[in-house]
Scaffold this active site. Sequence first.
Site: not given
Ligand code: BES
Ligand code: MN
Ligand code: MN
Length: 456
Positions: A86, A88, A119, A152-153, A179, A212, A314, A327, A398
């Site tokens: 990815h 992004d 990443d 992806e992010e 990744d 308030h 306030t 997760r 993920s």
């Molecule tokens: N590369 C990461 C995922 C990752 C990082 C896996 C380190 C294993 C070890 C990926 O870019 C990421 O950050 N994914 C998101 C997924 C989400 C936005 C659906 C995550 O894991 O938060």
């Molecule tokens: Mn990644």
């Molecule tokens: Mn990431």
Amino acid sequence: MQQTQNYIQANKQRFLDELFELIRIPSVSAAAEYKDNMLRAATFIEQQLQQAGADRTEICFTNHHPIVYAEKIIAPQLPTVLVYGHYDVQPADPIELWDSPPFEPIIKNGKIYARGACDDKGQMYMHIKAFEAMTATKELPCNVKFIIEGEEEIGSESLPYFIQQNAEKLKADVLLISDTNMIANDVPSITVGLRGITYVQVEVSGPNRDLHSGTYGGAVVNPINALCEMIAKLKDTDGRITIPGFYDKVVELSATERASMAEAPFDVATYKADLGVEALAGEKGYSVPELTSIRPTLDVNGIWGGYTGEGSKTVIPAKAYAKISMRLVPNQTSAEIAQQFTEHFKAIAPKGVQVKVDFHHGAEPIVTSVGSIAYKAAEMAMEKTFGKKPIPQRSGGSIPVVQLFNDMLGVNAVLMGFGLDSDAIHSPNENFGLFNYYKGIETIPYFYYYFAELSK
Ligand code: BES
Ligand code: MN
Ligand code: MN
């Protein structure tokens, strides 16, 4: 693969300069203001794939950010490797915590510092350079396809439709992804599991306007207080998540599996010292490596409402918000967990507030096989370049594409990542070791070589 390796050594500096060029494009997928940069990054990658030797490249437009596709088909009888990455990156905030500007890569202590260094620009670009080296030396032993996405992010929302529409084009024998992380530079590992995720945003509404806090305070339910109480109720004192049904489908590991996990090197004291904390959290009875890979979690990722500007005000705000992610592990599903969360969160709301839950995105958990030809090829490739057999390890992050390809096309992934936990991905001062960048480029061609050999 000797010519390929020589080619890599001879072109090291250029491989770095090009990565820097890519990193300088701030391709943040989360914010609309970067839209043009997303297309610039995609265009740069498409050109690089062309120059690296792809026969066919295209930029595929989606409802959101474009996907780059490329291929080089050398012979129909050869196996096909589909590389995913990815382009992004996560937002750079909080920007004031960076020691150098996030989109101006620099090298310090043998590491590249920049958003996306690891990443996934650094890790994705290793594949383009390995591909270039193999084509330039005519040592490419497999057909290759690339799919490099820009969402992806933010949850890969355009991918399911793209995969469905391009099922024939995306046919492959393995999905190869860098990744993820290794345990350490001298403890190579291959990721064999990823957690899924359910990401929601909640809104708690109270009175019909900001009030308030003196005139109304004491009688009116404050949405921020209510939200905090609700969040506090989501875990019990043993660190277990209290959502009814949340653990019902969680696959427990056998004693043997847990014992083999415990063999990987890990030191709690070093872990705490590195993070600057004296104590850790989590479900009772599980080790830190277990809590961060094979157990589900619930975390608040952001919370806001009321007055957060300079000085004080306030006020009892009309609304409060939070972003909450969970997760997931096999066999939880993002849709079912979203449903359970929503029902429970509404049920625990005190009288006097109303709750809205919006589902942001989800990804499914996955465990990959260590018995496949592809795993074996990755293992042999890493053993060749690291001089040590890599350890299979489940990770806590993920990557939505892994389960999508698995379910929609029956293509299994190999997660051959070269990052380290200390690379600070998603954080200020993200970095990627030059050792890791070049080791990745050197290892990938061996994966192709062994994959072709083992497929014969
Ligand atoms: N590369 C990461 C995922 C990752 C990082 C896996 C380190 C294993 C070890 C990926 O870019 C990421 O950050 N994914 C998101 C997924 C989400 C936005 C659906 C995550 O894991 O938060
Ligand atoms: Mn990644
Ligand atoms: Mn990431």
